[in-house]
Motif scaffolding. Sequence first.
Motif, PDB file in Angstrom:
ATOM      1  N   ARG A  49       2.075  -0.455  -8.194  1.00 33.76           N
ATOM      2  CA  ARG A  49       1.832  -0.011  -6.822  1.00 33.76           C
ATOM      3  C   ARG A  49       2.047  -1.184  -5.880  1.00 33.76           C
ATOM      4  O   ARG A  49       1.964  -2.344  -6.266  1.00 33.76           O
ATOM      5  N   TYR A  50       2.321  -0.845  -4.611  1.00 35.36           N
ATOM      6  CA  TYR A  50       2.564  -1.864  -3.596  1.00 35.36           C
ATOM      7  C   TYR A  50       1.296  -2.504  -3.022  1.00 35.36           C
ATOM      8  O   TYR A  50       1.293  -3.706  -2.770  1.00 35.36           O
ATOM      9  N   HIS A  63       9.252  -4.488  -5.420  1.00 42.53           N
ATOM     10  CA  HIS A  63      10.603  -3.924  -5.317  1.00 42.53           C
ATOM     11  C   HIS A  63      11.472  -4.418  -6.477  1.00 42.53           C
ATOM     12  O   HIS A  63      12.173  -3.622  -7.123  1.00 42.53           O
ATOM     13  N   TYR A  66      10.438  -2.741  -9.794  1.00 44.17           N
ATOM     14  CA  TYR A  66      11.010  -1.410 -10.001  1.00 44.17           C
ATOM     15  C   TYR A  66      12.461  -1.500 -10.468  1.00 44.17           C
ATOM     16  O   TYR A  66      12.885  -0.757 -11.378  1.00 44.17           O
ATOM     17  N   GLU A  83       5.631   9.024 -11.604  1.00 44.32           N
ATOM     18  CA  GLU A  83       5.228   8.723 -10.227  1.00 44.32           C
ATOM     19  C   GLU A  83       4.019   9.587  -9.859  1.00 44.32           C
ATOM     20  O   GLU A  83       4.011  10.792 -10.105  1.00 44.32           O
ATOM     21  N   GLY A  85       1.942   8.460  -6.781  1.00 44.41           N
ATOM     22  CA  GLY A  85       1.460   8.078  -5.468  1.00 44.41           C
ATOM     23  C   GLY A  85       0.222   7.218  -5.594  1.00 44.41           C
ATOM     24  O   GLY A  85      -0.418   7.150  -6.650  1.00 44.41           O
ATOM     25  N   TYR A 111       3.196   3.292   4.878  1.00 41.93           N
ATOM     26  CA  TYR A 111       2.054   3.979   4.295  1.00 41.93           C
ATOM     27  C   TYR A 111       1.435   4.847   5.379  1.00 41.93           C
ATOM     28  O   TYR A 111       1.750   4.717   6.562  1.00 41.93           O
ATOM     29  N   THR A 138       3.394   7.364  -1.116  1.00 42.49           N
ATOM     30  CA  THR A 138       3.994   8.270  -2.098  1.00 42.49           C
ATOM     31  C   THR A 138       4.519   7.513  -3.305  1.00 42.49           C
ATOM     32  O   THR A 138       4.729   8.083  -4.373  1.00 42.49           O
ATOM     33  N   SER A 139       4.734   6.200  -3.145  1.00 43.51           N
ATOM     34  CA  SER A 139       5.196   5.380  -4.261  1.00 43.51           C
ATOM     35  C   SER A 139       4.022   4.980  -5.143  1.00 43.51           C
ATOM     36  O   SER A 139       2.861   5.094  -4.755  1.00 43.51           O
TER      37      SER A 139
END
Length: 367
Positions: A49-50, A63, A66, A83, A85, A111, A138-139
């Motif tokens: 997750r970010y 990034h 991924y 995925e 979220g 976000y 959503t990522s």
Amino acid sequence: MKLIIVGGGLYGLATARAAINLGMEVTVIEQGRVPDPLATSVDRHRLIRYPYGALDGYALMIHDAYAAWDGVWRDLGRRHYVETGTLAHHFAAGDWADQSAASLDRLGIAYERLKPAELDRRFPMLSSEGAIDALWLTSGGALLADRIVGGLGDYVRAKGTLLEGIAVADLDPARATAILADGRRIEGDRLVVAAGAWTPRLVPALAAELRPVRQVVTYARVPDKWRAAWASGPMLLEIERDDGFYAVPPVDGYGLKLGDHHMDGGPDDPEARRGAGKDEAKAIWEGGRRRFRDFDDYRIIEAKTCLYTVTADERFRIADVDGALVLSCCSGHGFKFGAVMGERVAAHLDGAADFDALQHWAAGKLL
């Protein structure tokens, strides 16, 4: 180049995969069988997750992480990722979610902020009690850890050498040599140590910096009432609260996972207390009481332990010890970076980057 890697968990195997793809001759030595259930990297799943609190460098690395996982899926011929979220509740000014929002703003990562009424509408199986709002992306999702490690093991078996079921008794870093418990010496041109919680034993010079910490995680059966909602449910992050936790929805046939990220205690013996008691499981699961509606209708179906190897600042540590490259990229948040870290380490060994640059990058100090 002949590369010897000690440790057949994610980092050892990911480095092996990348090194093989660069044309190196690779031997991986693993004391158990791949995937080894005692390894830090082997569980049903791990999160990517970010949001990363104030650690911009690690958020920025996602990034590239991924992209590296996409390369792994091509090599393995299968995508071991679901995925979901990412949902992070915000409770007070300056808390982990607030720091994450500021970081995402700095990095230009999109976000939403969802107010309690919207949270209750979108995620009816969750209660918004106590939250000011929440970050929603959503990522983010679940990396299917045991399948990834198993697939990488097959890749190394097919294209390199994987020695399983034999422990490394000692190292001769200056000669890039691993000395096995049966007396054999496995020699190469370079030596990489990626032994997880066993690293302080093999590399005593780093024992003061690396602290193995035992963690318990739980899996639960979702009540029938909320099964459909959880089928499209998010990962849930509540970090830096006394009763904080993280949760992973029941993806790909696995139960709903709940654990915490408290790194108190240790150092723990990597071969002791590897089972999880009922009281420990209940204590971990209780962290979700306020958040999950109909909490008492959930049923714990499994509890497991893993050992994270933690540094004082929870940043990753790569060390050069007499010519051997020692990887401790864990601190409870390392799996998501396994593929990209393996590629960067292999590229460094191939001459693409100097050691200082690699170490700086691994510590999340990109900015």
